[in-house]
Design an enzyme around this catalytic site. Structure first.
Site, PDB file in Angstrom:
ATOM      1  N   LYS A  24       0.774  -1.264  -0.044  1.00 32.78           N
ATOM      2  CA  LYS A  24       0.148  -0.032  -0.033  1.00 32.78           C
ATOM      3  C   LYS A  24       0.971   0.940   0.006  1.00 32.78           C
ATOM      4  O   LYS A  24       0.671   2.161  -0.597  1.00 32.78           O
ATOM      5  CB  LYS A  24      -0.752   0.071   1.243  1.00 32.78           C
ATOM      6  N   GLN A  57      -5.483  -2.870   9.200  1.00 34.34           N
ATOM      7  CA  GLN A  57      -5.457  -4.283   8.425  1.00 34.34           C
ATOM      8  C   GLN A  57      -5.941  -5.438   9.248  1.00 34.34           C
ATOM      9  O   GLN A  57      -5.539  -5.686  10.404  1.00 34.34           O
ATOM     10  CB  GLN A  57      -3.620  -4.479   8.365  1.00 34.34           C
ATOM     11  N   ASP A  74     -11.101   1.903   3.035  1.00 36.96           N
ATOM     12  CA  ASP A  74     -11.814   0.444   2.487  1.00 36.96           C
ATOM     13  C   ASP A  74     -13.315   0.550   1.600  1.00 36.96           C
ATOM     14  O   ASP A  74     -13.751  -0.361   1.145  1.00 36.96           O
ATOM     15  CB  ASP A  74     -11.777  -0.630   3.592  1.00 36.96           C
TER      16      ASP A  74
END
Length: 300
Positions: A59, A103, A126
């Site tokens: 990322k 995460q 997300d």
């Protein structure tokens, strides 16, 4: 109605499409920087799971490619729920953080839902915060100005950027997980797309029959090879989203998708796994960060 298909599937190349999106995002980030707004992606990683660490590192490499700043919060595996919530509060209040992810999976004993619901919905990179999913439920035809779920958006954008018009198509989604199955129908049935969606799962009767009736198959179960050639209508569009670990002939584990060998001889379009939806998901997470910064610019 599409003409009968006889041939090898064309590839829905997620790597190439994601590279195009990143180039577009880099240009948008440059415009934001000229206005004094610097997008920043935060990550909260708890523990030292190798897979999670690799994912988070990826990322931040993506961020560097498009000019987004990186904000890392790494916590030990024995971090308490209070410490994790404290890190969330820190990013919620940090003006340098435009969006962030926690995460998963979190260590055993941590209330994952409580942690995820503590995220500021405006910084939900997300696109899976209950508030943002609720807005998707409510806004069938209105413009959506909140983060969208990355993988469902990736599935749709991968097709649209390859010239596939989804209006009026019958789409079968196999898998009811939170990341894809439970949210993708909210996007596909919006009036600007206007597809019809059937959601299948482990309790579905006559799965093969329902899958074979579809113009588009989104396989997102994490069950290796569940979609076999005999289940696919000739000329269908197939997207392989699910990932699972299987033991290879050499005894070593390897990653496998939901789509079995031979489907490429029946389908008209097929997204590979890896190299299909995965790179697109990563690119569209960055898009959520940039779009949040653009909303910030409009109210500045």
């Amino acid at each position: 109605m599409r003409a009968p298909w006889n041939g090898t599937a064309q590839v829905l190349d997620g790597k190439a499409c994601a590279a195009t999106i990143k180039n577009e995002l880099a240009a948008r980030v440059q415009i934001l920087r000229e206005q004094g707004i610097i997008p920043g992606l935060g990550t909260i990683l708890v523990g030292d799971d190798p897979g999670s660490a690799t994912y988070v590192a990826g990322k931040h490499r993506d961020c560097a490619e498009v000019g987004i700043e990186s904000i890392r919060v790494d916590l030990p595996a024995d971090a308490t729920e209070a410490q994790i919530l404290g890190a969330i509060d820190q990013l919620n209040s940090d003006p340098a953080c435009t969006g962030y992810i926690v995460q998963l999976p979190l260590p055993r004993g941590i209330d994952t839902n409580r942690v995820l619901e503590a995220i500021d919905p405006a910084k939900d990179s997300d696109g899976l915060h209950p508030t943002n999913l609720g807005r998707l439920v409510l806004r069938v035809s209105e413009e959506i100005d909140s983060p969208l779920p990355c993988t469902p958006r990736a599935v749709i954008e991968l097709m649209e950027r390859n010239g596939i018009d989804l209006r009026g198509l019958d789409i079968c989604v196999v898998g009811r997980g939170t990341t894809v199955g439970r949210s993708i129908g909210l996007l596909l049935t919006r009036k600007d797309i206007n597809a019809t969606v059937t959601l299948c799962h482990t309790g579905t009767v006559d799965l093969a029959q329902k899958v074979k009736a579809a113009d588009v198959i989104v396989a997102a179960t994490g069950a290796a090879g569940i979609i076999t050639p005999d289940m696919v209508k000739p000329g269908a569009i197939v997207l392989d989203v699910g990932v699972s670990r299987v033991e290879g002939e050499n005894g070593k584990a390897r990653l496998a998708g939901d789509v079995a060998d031979g489907v490429d001889e029946v389908a008209q379009w097929l997204s590979p796994n890896p190299g299909g939806v995965g790179p697109m998901t990563r690119a569209l997470l960055l898009a959520n960060v940039v779009e949040a910064a653009e909303r910030q610019a409009r109210v500045k």
